[in-house]
Scaffold this motif. Structure first.
Motif, PDB file in Angstrom:
ATOM      1  N   ILE A  76       0.845  -1.204   0.000  1.00 25.89           N
ATOM      2  CA  ILE A  76       0.000   0.000   0.000  1.00 25.89           C
ATOM      3  C   ILE A  76       0.877   1.249   0.000  1.00 25.89           C
ATOM      4  CG2 ILE A  76      -1.647   1.332   1.359  1.00 25.89           C
ATOM      5  CD1 ILE A  76      -2.856  -1.340   2.223  1.00 25.89           C
ATOM      6  N   ILE A  77       1.881   1.269   0.908  1.00 23.13           N
ATOM      7  CA  ILE A  77       2.756   2.449   0.983  1.00 23.13           C
ATOM      8  C   ILE A  77       3.487   2.668  -0.344  1.00 23.13           C
ATOM      9  CG2 ILE A  77       4.789   3.451   2.103  1.00 23.13           C
ATOM     10  CD1 ILE A  77       2.632   3.442   4.032  1.00 23.13           C
ATOM     11  N   PHE A  78       4.057   1.585  -0.878  1.00 27.07           N
ATOM     12  CA  PHE A  78       4.841   1.743  -2.100  1.00 27.07           C
ATOM     13  C   PHE A  78       3.953   2.148  -3.282  1.00 27.07           C
ATOM     14  CE2 PHE A  78       8.073  -1.361  -0.211  1.00 27.07           C
ATOM     15  CZ  PHE A  78       8.823  -0.319   0.287  1.00 27.07           C
ATOM     16  N   SER A  79       2.715   1.639  -3.291  1.00 24.96           N
ATOM     17  CA  SER A  79       1.814   2.028  -4.382  1.00 24.96           C
ATOM     18  C   SER A  79       1.500   3.514  -4.295  1.00 24.96           C
ATOM     19  CB  SER A  79       0.511   1.246  -4.313  1.00 24.96           C
ATOM     20  OG  SER A  79       0.761  -0.124  -4.274  1.00 24.96           O
ATOM     21  N   ILE A  80       1.231   3.968  -3.044  1.00 15.75           N
ATOM     22  CA  ILE A  80       0.951   5.399  -2.877  1.00 15.75           C
ATOM     23  C   ILE A  80       2.152   6.211  -3.354  1.00 15.75           C
ATOM     24  CG2 ILE A  80       0.570   7.220  -1.172  1.00 15.75           C
ATOM     25  CD1 ILE A  80      -1.000   5.175   0.456  1.00 15.75           C
ATOM     26  N   GLU A  81       3.344   5.731  -2.967  1.00 23.37           N
ATOM     27  CA  GLU A  81       4.563   6.444  -3.363  1.00 23.37           C
ATOM     28  C   GLU A  81       4.665   6.510  -4.890  1.00 23.37           C
ATOM     29  OE1 GLU A  81       8.134   4.351  -2.732  1.00 23.37           O
ATOM     30  OE2 GLU A  81       9.312   5.975  -3.614  1.00 23.37           O
ATOM     31  N   TYR A  82       4.385   5.365  -5.529  1.00 28.44           N
ATOM     32  CA  TYR A  82       4.531   5.307  -6.990  1.00 28.44           C
ATOM     33  C   TYR A  82       3.542   6.255  -7.673  1.00 28.44           C
ATOM     34  CZ  TYR A  82       5.133   3.205 -11.590  1.00 28.44           C
ATOM     35  OH  TYR A  82       5.406   2.997 -12.908  1.00 28.44           O
ATOM     36  N   VAL A  83       2.285   6.191  -7.206  1.00 31.47           N
ATOM     37  CA  VAL A  83       1.260   7.038  -7.823  1.00 31.47           C
ATOM     38  C   VAL A  83       1.590   8.514  -7.606  1.00 31.47           C
ATOM     39  CG1 VAL A  83      -1.164   7.684  -7.696  1.00 31.47           C
ATOM     40  CG2 VAL A  83      -0.512   5.278  -7.685  1.00 31.47           C
ATOM     41  N   LEU A  84       2.009   8.853  -6.369  1.00 35.77           N
ATOM     42  CA  LEU A  84       2.348  10.248  -6.076  1.00 35.77           C
ATOM     43  C   LEU A  84       3.496  10.721  -6.943  1.00 35.77           C
ATOM     44  CD1 LEU A  84       2.112  10.762  -2.224  1.00 35.77           C
ATOM     45  CD2 LEU A  84       0.702  11.746  -4.019  1.00 35.77           C
ATOM     46  N   ARG A  85       4.455   9.838  -7.117  1.00 36.28           N
ATOM     47  CA  ARG A  85       5.599  10.224  -7.948  1.00 36.28           C
ATOM     48  C   ARG A  85       5.148  10.520  -9.374  1.00 36.28           C
ATOM     49  NH1 ARG A  85      10.868   9.747  -5.861  1.00 36.28           N
ATOM     50  NH2 ARG A  85      10.905   8.443  -4.035  1.00 36.28           N
ATOM     51  N   ILE A  86       4.355   9.620  -9.935  1.00 35.62           N
ATOM     52  CA  ILE A  86       3.913   9.840 -11.315  1.00 35.62           C
ATOM     53  C   ILE A  86       3.134  11.148 -11.408  1.00 35.62           C
ATOM     54  CG2 ILE A  86       2.391   9.002 -13.136  1.00 35.62           C
ATOM     55  CD1 ILE A  86       3.183   6.267 -12.522  1.00 35.62           C
ATOM     56  N   TRP A  87       2.239  11.327 -10.426  1.00 37.41           N
ATOM     57  CA  TRP A  87       1.394  12.517 -10.458  1.00 37.41           C
ATOM     58  C   TRP A  87       2.231  13.798 -10.356  1.00 37.41           C
ATOM     59  CZ3 TRP A  87      -0.142  15.503  -5.876  1.00 37.41           C
ATOM     60  CH2 TRP A  87      -1.053  16.510  -6.209  1.00 37.41           C
ATOM     61  N   SER A  88       3.178  13.822  -9.398  1.00 42.80           N
ATOM     62  CA  SER A  88       3.881  15.078  -9.117  1.00 42.80           C
ATOM     63  C   SER A  88       5.040  15.331 -10.071  1.00 42.80           C
ATOM     64  CB  SER A  88       4.381  15.089  -7.681  1.00 42.80           C
ATOM     65  OG  SER A  88       5.401  14.144  -7.517  1.00 42.80           O
ATOM     66  N   TYR A  89       5.517  14.291 -10.755  1.00 42.25           N
ATOM     67  CA  TYR A  89       6.710  14.507 -11.578  1.00 42.25           C
ATOM     68  C   TYR A  89       6.439  15.351 -12.812  1.00 42.25           C
ATOM     69  CZ  TYR A  89      10.311  12.043  -9.077  1.00 42.25           C
ATOM     70  OH  TYR A  89      11.243  11.694  -8.150  1.00 42.25           O
ATOM     71  N   SER A  90       5.164  15.716 -13.024  1.00 45.36           N
ATOM     72  CA  SER A  90       4.896  16.658 -14.104  1.00 45.36           C
ATOM     73  C   SER A  90       5.529  18.007 -13.781  1.00 45.36           C
ATOM     74  CB  SER A  90       3.396  16.802 -14.290  1.00 45.36           C
ATOM     75  OG  SER A  90       2.847  17.331 -13.106  1.00 45.36           O
ATOM     76  N   GLU A  91       5.862  18.208 -12.480  1.00 41.90           N
ATOM     77  CA  GLU A  91       6.455  19.482 -12.063  1.00 41.90           C
ATOM     78  C   GLU A  91       7.936  19.570 -12.373  1.00 41.90           C
ATOM     79  OE1 GLU A  91       5.115  22.286 -10.752  1.00 41.90           O
ATOM     80  OE2 GLU A  91       3.249  21.308 -11.329  1.00 41.90           O
ATOM     81  N   ARG A  92       8.489  18.491 -12.903  1.00 39.86           N
ATOM     82  CA  ARG A  92       9.919  18.529 -13.160  1.00 39.86           C
ATOM     83  C   ARG A  92      10.238  19.575 -14.224  1.00 39.86           C
ATOM     84  NH1 ARG A  92      13.243  13.172 -13.734  1.00 39.86           N
ATOM     85  NH2 ARG A  92      13.996  13.642 -11.690  1.00 39.86           N
ATOM     86  N   TYR A  93       9.361  19.715 -15.197  1.00 34.97           N
ATOM     87  CA  TYR A  93       9.555  20.741 -16.220  1.00 34.97           C
ATOM     88  C   TYR A  93       8.422  21.740 -16.105  1.00 34.97           C
ATOM     89  CZ  TYR A  93      12.834  17.390 -17.968  1.00 34.97           C
ATOM     90  OH  TYR A  93      13.881  16.520 -18.070  1.00 34.97           O
ATOM     91  N   PRO A  94       8.577  22.746 -15.237  1.00 38.94           N
ATOM     92  CA  PRO A  94       7.439  23.627 -14.949  1.00 38.94           C
ATOM     93  C   PRO A  94       7.203  24.687 -16.019  1.00 38.94           C
ATOM     94  CG  PRO A  94       9.280  24.106 -13.487  1.00 38.94           C
ATOM     95  CD  PRO A  94       9.752  23.098 -14.466  1.00 38.94           C
ATOM     96  N   GLU A  95       8.005  24.722 -17.075  1.00 36.79           N
ATOM     97  CA  GLU A  95       7.786  25.724 -18.103  1.00 36.79           C
ATOM     98  C   GLU A  95       6.388  25.538 -18.701  1.00 36.79           C
ATOM     99  OE1 GLU A  95      10.337  23.475 -18.500  1.00 36.79           O
ATOM    100  OE2 GLU A  95      11.917  24.678 -17.569  1.00 36.79           O
ATOM    101  N   ALA A  96       5.813  26.648 -19.064  1.00 35.77           N
ATOM    102  CA  ALA A  96       4.416  26.617 -19.509  1.00 35.77           C
ATOM    103  C   ALA A  96       4.235  25.766 -20.768  1.00 35.77           C
ATOM    104  CB  ALA A  96       3.930  28.036 -19.764  1.00 35.77           C
ATOM    105  N   ASP A  97       5.234  25.815 -21.656  1.00 32.41           N
ATOM    106  CA  ASP A  97       5.032  25.126 -22.931  1.00 32.41           C
ATOM    107  C   ASP A  97       5.309  23.628 -22.849  1.00 32.41           C
ATOM    108  OD1 ASP A  97       7.633  25.872 -22.389  1.00 32.41           O
ATOM    109  OD2 ASP A  97       8.233  25.628 -24.482  1.00 32.41           O
ATOM    110  N   ALA A  98       5.993  23.194 -21.732  1.00 37.75           N
ATOM    111  CA  ALA A  98       6.308  21.775 -21.639  1.00 37.75           C
ATOM    112  C   ALA A  98       5.063  20.981 -21.258  1.00 37.75           C
ATOM    113  CB  ALA A  98       7.403  21.552 -20.596  1.00 37.75           C
ATOM    114  N   SER A  99       4.940  19.813 -21.843  1.00 33.04           N
ATOM    115  CA  SER A  99       3.787  18.976 -21.530  1.00 33.04           C
ATOM    116  C   SER A  99       3.967  18.357 -20.146  1.00 33.04           C
ATOM    117  CB  SER A  99       3.675  17.872 -22.574  1.00 33.04           C
ATOM    118  OG  SER A  99       3.025  16.753 -22.034  1.00 33.04           O
ATOM    119  N   ALA A 100       2.844  18.177 -19.427  1.00 35.42           N
ATOM    120  CA  ALA A 100       2.909  17.603 -18.090  1.00 35.42           C
ATOM    121  C   ALA A 100       3.436  16.181 -18.130  1.00 35.42           C
ATOM    122  CB  ALA A 100       1.518  17.624 -17.451  1.00 35.42           C
ATOM    123  N   TRP A 101       3.341  15.549 -19.274  1.00 38.38           N
ATOM    124  CA  TRP A 101       3.709  14.131 -19.359  1.00 38.38           C
ATOM    125  C   TRP A 101       5.182  13.907 -19.613  1.00 38.38           C
ATOM    126  CZ3 TRP A 101       0.759  10.509 -17.521  1.00 38.38           C
ATOM    127  CH2 TRP A 101      -0.592  10.829 -17.316  1.00 38.38           C
TER     128      TRP A 101
END
Lengths: 314, 338
Positions: A76-101
């Protein structure tokens, strides 16, 4: 990380995502990030211990339920970690033109992304397909140990050092490969007829060769004189190959250390150029020292040298 | 100017401490209290004792103290070894007993002298230097190599074998005078992170290969691979020696065994490589420090007697060969000319 846009204009959702990204990505100065790191590391260590202990039949009989519960909890913990990582890693490239994916794709296909996936998701397969082979699942669970290497920056250094010298490494491996082919074919030709039970084929001879390379003794006594010569040469080759690998690691490591000292020296010279060290500059130097894992003594020696050069005219 | 590392009093203008080789960084705190009670002249007796015990080059006596202590330690260790031979023990029992008694007195006075004089290490507090010594590795060695002997008097029924092992600790006292050993320790310490990650890799390799072996061979050879802890023993043997204590029975197991053995070779290479590079880096740092001092001295074109002495001492401390120094001198001179 710098903020590319004013904080006030950002929605709560965006800010939350950014915060979670910082926590998961790891920031030495952030206490909650530290806490998260330590928590996951402890959980991974406990998981590995559980896998090891579970394999002892007596312990498994007595505490099997606890292990199963613990596994469910960890998944459960690791799944939450994995999902959170996927969700939040769109912030790695915060430039407006970069795609969230873009950031997400990068994470999922990275080494750690694959490790996170393979060490967690097969558990769900077990729920869907009850007849799956448990041993395979256990192998996947063992992959969790690699999650630890995310927090070990020195290991990354080591891989980086090796990567910088990858040409020499690949030529050493090529040499190993060639000599493996050559020597195992030779021993098969020379000894294959007199000892068909040990050298029935070239792959079997290759087994003998690798054994000789790693342990110095391939478990086989040659019966013919050319066989003896070949075995002795292989043993010498084993020593020579070991020495070569050692020298390669040593050189690449040393090159990395001196590269870093040079980088640090340049930074130091930059800081000392105007003669004053502001607080911000000293923090920058400290951070660099921590990142490079340099000892205080090393830093002091560099500082003394830069100072002496500044004192000299010209 | 006082070295902040070892409190050695250096000449003004030295870039590196003549005693321990640390870079002399101008720290306001150290300078103020060096200048206040006129430095070299009015040193109390206790300070001189500390210098002698600490092996400072300022005191010619310190060298004799070093030799004397080393000699007693060597005699002691020889006695412990010889004493374990029954025939020798029967013949010289009383002599060994006497020797042990006097050595303990000798080492006790050494220990007390150190504790007493090390208060001079830091000017602000007498107990800081003492505490530092008592809890340092050498302080602990000095303590445990000496004090248990007294326990023997208070508790007569004590296990003598433990006492004998503790007596052998005295040999560690010698390492205080072996600066090469300290260099090695320092070099390893500066690369401790790399060592840590190598140990981490080793652990991962052992656990992963043991588990894979357990899955591959657990049914075929339950005696050896029935549980992962059992297989861990096998994988450590394989990693360290290249060939495990058990022959794998399955094809899969054979491949894993070869792979594990190869990992062992890589681990040795990594460890050796780290030590080698740590050592080379340290040597380079020392050379740079020496060169810096030399350049400073050569700046005015003349090498006075005092400056020559400084260089000599630094060379001894860094254990640079004459050939190395000569090359550096030539290089510095040619640079100065151009």
């Amino acid at each position: 990380m710098t903020m590319p846009y004013p904080v006030a204009s950002v929605s709560f959702y965006r800010r939350l995502k950014r915060r979670i990204f910082t926590i998961l990505e790891g920031d030495v100065t952030d206490p909650s990030s530290r806490f998260c790191e330590i928590f996951i590391a402890i959980l991974v260590v406990l998981n590995v211990l559980a896998i090891i202990l579970e394999s002892v039949p007596e312990i498994h009989d007595q505490a099997g339920d606890y292990f199963a519960d613990f596994d469910v909890f960890s998944v459960i913990i690791f799944s939450i970690e994995y999902v959170l990582r996927i969700w939040s890693y769109s912030e790695r490239y915060p430039e407006a033109d970069a795609s969230a994916w873009k950031g997400r794709k990068e994470y999922v296909l990275s080494f750690f992304g694959i490790v996170d996936f393979l060490s967690t998701v097969p558990f769900y397969l077990q729920l869907l397909i009850p007849g799956a082979d448990l041993r395979v699942l256990r192998m996947f669970r063992l992959l969790r140990i690699f999650k630890l290497s995310r927090y070990n920056s020195a290991m990354e250094d080591m891989f980086e050092a090796i990567k910088a010298e990858k040409d020499s490494f690949s030529s050493a491996i090529f040499l190993l490969f060639i000599s493996c082919l050559l020597f195992s074919s030779l021993i098969y030709i020379i000894e294959g007829t007199s000892q068909p039970e040990v050298f029935p084929s070239i792959p079997a001879a290759m087994h003998w060769f690798i054994l000789t390379i790693i342990s110095g003794w391939g478990n086989v006594d040659p019966v013919s004189f050319p066989g003896v010569i070949l075995v002795v040469i292989t043993q010498f080759l084993a020593i020579a190959l070991a020495a070569m690998f050692t020298a390669l690691v040593s050189t690449s490591y040393r090159a990395q250390v001196s590269r870093r000292e040079l980088l640090y020296e340049m930074e130091m010279r930059d800081v000392l150029a105007d003669g004053i060290v502001t607080e911000e500059e000293s923090i920058r130097l400290k951070k660099m020292q921590a990142k490079f894992g340099m000892s205080d003594e090393q830093v002091e020696a560099i500082a003394a040298q830069v100072r002496a050069e500044n004192k000299l005219p010209g | 100017m006082l070295c902040h590392q070892c409190q050695f009093d250096n000449e003004v203008g030295n870039a590196f401490c003549q005693n321990c080789g640390t870079a002399l960084v101008e720290q306001d705190k150290t300078i103020t209290h060096t200048n206040s009670p006129s430095p070299t002249l009015k040193r109390p007796f206790r300070y001189r004792v500390m210098e002698i015990m600490n092996g400072s080059p300022n005191q010619p006596l310190s060298r004799y103290a070093e030799w004397l202590i080393s000699l007693v330690v060597v005699i002691n260790c020889a006695a412990v070894i010889l004493d374990s031979v029954p025939e020798v023990h029967a013949d010289y029992k009383d002599f060994f007993h006497e020797l042990e008694f006097w050595s303990v007195i000798f080492f006790t006075s050494e220990y007390l002298l150190r504790v007493w004089s090390f208060s001079e290490r830091y000017l602000e507090s007498a107990w800081r230097g003492r505490k530092e010594y008592v809890f340092s590795i050498f302080g602990l060695v000095d303590f445990f190599a000496t004090v248990p002997f007294y326990l023997h008097y208070f508790i007569p029924g004590l296990d003598l074998r433990i006492l004998r092992v503790l007596r052998l600790l005295r040999i560690l006292k010698l390492s205080k005078y072996n600066s090469a050993l300290q260099d090695l320790y320092k070099a390893v310490y500066s690369e401790r992170r790399a060592f840590g990650s190598a140990a981490f890799l080793l652990m991962i390799a052992a656990i992963v290969s043991a588990s894979m072996m357990h899955f591959a061979e657990g049914h075929a050879q339950p005696n050896y691979f029935g549980t992962i802890p059992h297989s861990i023993y096998w994988s450590i043997v394989t990693i360290t020696s290249g060939w495990g204590n058990v022959e794998p029975a399955t094809k899969m197991g054979e491949v894993i065994a070869l792979f594990t053995g190869f990992l062992g070779v890589c681990m040795v290479a990594i460890m050796t490589g780290i030590v080698a590079s740590a050592f080379a880096n340290q040597a380079a740092r020392k050379k740079a420090a020496y060169e810096l001092q030399m350049r400073e001295i050569l700046k005015d074109g003349v090498v006075t007697e005092k400056e020559g002495e400084v260089l000599q001492r630094l060379q001894e401390k860094f254990r640079l060969s004459d050939a190395e120094v000569e090359t550096m001198m030539k290089q510095a001179q040619s640079k100065a000319r151009s």
